[in-house]
Write an enzyme that holds these catalytic residues in place. Structure first.
Site, short mmCIF file in Angstrom:
data_model
loop_
_atom_site.label_atom_id
_atom_site.label_comp_id
_atom_site.label_asym_id
_atom_site.label_seq_id
_atom_site.Cartn_x
_atom_site.Cartn_y
_atom_site.Cartn_z
N HIS A 156 0.83 -1.22 0.00
CA HIS A 156 0.00 0.00 0.00
C HIS A 156 0.87 1.27 0.00
O HIS A 156 0.43 2.31 0.48
CB HIS A 156 -0.94 0.04 1.21
CG HIS A 156 -1.69 -1.23 1.44
ND1 HIS A 156 -2.92 -1.48 0.87
CD2 HIS A 156 -1.37 -2.35 2.15
CE1 HIS A 156 -3.33 -2.69 1.24
NE2 HIS A 156 -2.40 -3.23 2.01
N SER A 277 15.54 20.85 -16.30
CA SER A 277 14.36 21.65 -16.61
C SER A 277 14.84 22.96 -17.23
O SER A 277 15.89 23.48 -16.87
CB SER A 277 13.59 21.93 -15.32
OG SER A 277 12.85 23.13 -15.44
N LYS A 283 16.45 20.89 -11.06
CA LYS A 283 15.74 19.67 -11.45
C LYS A 283 16.62 18.66 -12.17
O LYS A 283 17.48 18.99 -12.97
CB LYS A 283 14.56 20.01 -12.38
CG LYS A 283 13.43 20.75 -11.73
CD LYS A 283 12.66 19.94 -10.70
CE LYS A 283 11.73 18.95 -11.34
NZ LYS A 283 10.65 19.60 -12.08
N GLU A 290 9.72 7.94 -17.19
CA GLU A 290 8.37 8.46 -17.45
C GLU A 290 7.92 8.11 -18.86
O GLU A 290 6.75 7.77 -19.10
CB GLU A 290 8.34 9.98 -17.26
CG GLU A 290 8.50 10.40 -15.81
CD GLU A 290 8.73 11.90 -15.69
OE1 GLU A 290 7.85 12.68 -16.04
OE2 GLU A 290 9.84 12.29 -15.24
#
Ligand code: ARG
Length: 458
Positions: A156, A277, A283, A290
């Site tokens: 979970h 970024s 970043k 992804e």
């Protein structure tokens, strides 16, 4: 150019219809399979006496030179052709004259395309399988490196029990091994020759289907010619295998994305497999993971498209089936690219074992071990579970962890506690004690690594 199929229709199709009908943009990549298939067909026609041996030889060397010319770039595949089968036959006929026109005896594009598709995917299965092996090896290297790195195992997405990082990585390896097995299994059903089914009903010529199948490395011939030209199960199986593979990579991607976030910081991806970024200089984005996660949807789409295309079409060949290849090729290309990128990303990643350990020290992931301790001392598991729960809630309230709670406090909950409890809740001990087969204990993890090596013969 006059159409080779200009029979009843005279071939007077509108330019718009020609373009719409053409599949060359998609199927030109099967040129090698088409030519090899034609060479086997010519050899069969010669061997059975359907055409003379010298005609067969002429056809075969004509086809060989077409293959060589395409590969060297001297012959460009015309994008005006209807499909790759027509293109090759047209060039052959231009080069050889009337003999070229004999190639299509006892054959139809219906069994020809089914053959090419199977041959093409058979090669791709081998490529995919090898790529999966490379990926497994890259993960395995990390699994060997991080055999001792304790981290929280989750259920979970809540910290659950201590595991070693290696154990988690090996879980993905097991999935990938099954993905590889599935491809291998699909290949068995795919490697059956449809050629000789002709348009749908077989042929009046004394063909030798087995000769042709053997020549092309098939294990057998399909037993029903209508099925031979209509079956696309092999492509469906492959794309569903790839969907499962992508689902595995997507779950792994999700973890990589989480683990490389500031919230976890369990791993550090290499600069070579991350992006920055354009506005936020701090970043380091896990774009590769992804994208793999994103492309999974695309492969599922390819599967759905093919299932939907096939679901309503009566036997045997219908032109709808020309739509079968684009999605399958896309799924294969996508999966190959994703496996490669994953291999690079994993082999250059490093684990932040300190952070993993810190995370493991919070969250009471040794609470099950505390209960097991009391069970060993004679308490039934449910009672032990209850006491452990009470101790955990006391610790949370008072700012202790199980490792630091004074023995007097333990004793308030049960007389069964003594100093040995600290050893029982020590994370390293908790991991070591998980000796069950397949568990996270060091020996078990080592056995899993050995299992993988023996599966891969490395
Ligand atoms: N380009 C076609 C395909 O990919 C080849 C088979 C054509 N057969 C036919 N009967 N028109 O499906």
């Amino acid at each position: 150019m006059a159409k080779m199929w200009a029979g009843l229709t005279n071939g007077t199709t509108d330019k718009l219809a020609d373009d719409f009908n053409s599949s060359i943009r998609v199927d030109s990549r099967m040129y090698k399979q088409d030519i090899k298939g034609s060479m086997a067909h010519a050899a069969m026609l010669g061997a059975t006496g359907i055409i003379s041996q010298s005609e067969a030889d002429t056809l075969i060397s004509g086809l060989e030179s077409i293959l060589a010319d395409i590969e060297s770039g001297t012959l460009k595949i015309s994008q005006d052709a209807e499909d790759i089968h027509m293109f090759v036959e047209e060039v052959l006929t231009t080069r050889l004259g009337d003999v070229g026109k004999k190639l299509h005896t006892a054959r139809s594009r219906n069994d020809q395309v089914a053959l090419d598709f199977r041959l093409y995917l058979r090669d791709e299965i081998d490529v995919l399988s090898e790529k999966i092996t490379n990926l497994i090896c890259a993960i395995l290297e990390k699994a060997e490196e991080y055999k001792l790195a304790i981290m929280p195992g989750y259920t979970h997405l809540q910290r659950a029990q201590p595991i070693v990082f290696s154990h988690q990585l090996l879980a993905y390896i097991m999935m990938l091994l099954r993905d590889k097995d599935r491809l291998c299994d699909t290949k068995k059903r795919l490697n059956i020759s449809p050629i000789g089914s002709c348009a749908l009903a077989g042929t009046t010529y004394p063909t030798d289907r087995k000769f042709e199948a053997e020549n092309l490395g098939f294990d057998d011939i399909c037993q029903n010619s209508i099925d031979g030209v209509s079956d696309r199960d092999f492509a469906l199986e492959l794309v569903s295998n790839l969907s499962i593979l992508m689902m595995h990579l997507s779950r792994f991607s999700e973890e990589i994305i989480l683990w490389s976030s500031w919230e976890f910081k369990f791993i550090e991806l290499s600069n070579s497999f991350t992006t920055g970024s354009s506005i936020m200089p701090q970043k380091k984005n896990p774009d590769m993971a992804e994208l793999v996660r994103g492309k999974t949807g695309r492969v599922y789409g390819d599967l759905m498209a093919l299932l939907t295309t096939l679901k309503g079409i009566p036997l045997a060949y219908n032109k709808d089936m020309q739509e079968d290849k684009e999605g399958v090729f896309d799924a294969v290309d996508t999966a190959k690219a994703c496996i490669d990128i994953f291999t690079g990303m994993i082999s250059t990643m490093t684990a932040n074992t300190e952070n993993m350990k810190k995370a493991a020290q919070k969250g009471f992931i040794n609470a099950t071990d505390l209960a097991d301790y009391l069970v060993l001392k004679g308490l039934p598991f449910r009672s032990a579970y209850k006491i452990s729960g009470q101790i955990v809630s006391f610790c949370i309230k008072e700012g202790f962890v199980l490792e630091t709670l004074p023995i007097e406090k333990y004793k308030e909950y049960s007389e069964l506690f003594d100093e040995t409890v600290y050893n029982a809740v020590d994370l390293k001990v908790c991991v070591e004690k998980r000796i069950s087969e397949g568990g996270t204990g060091y020996k078990s993890v080592e056995n899993q690594i050995e299992f993988v090596k023996s599966k891969l013969n490395i």
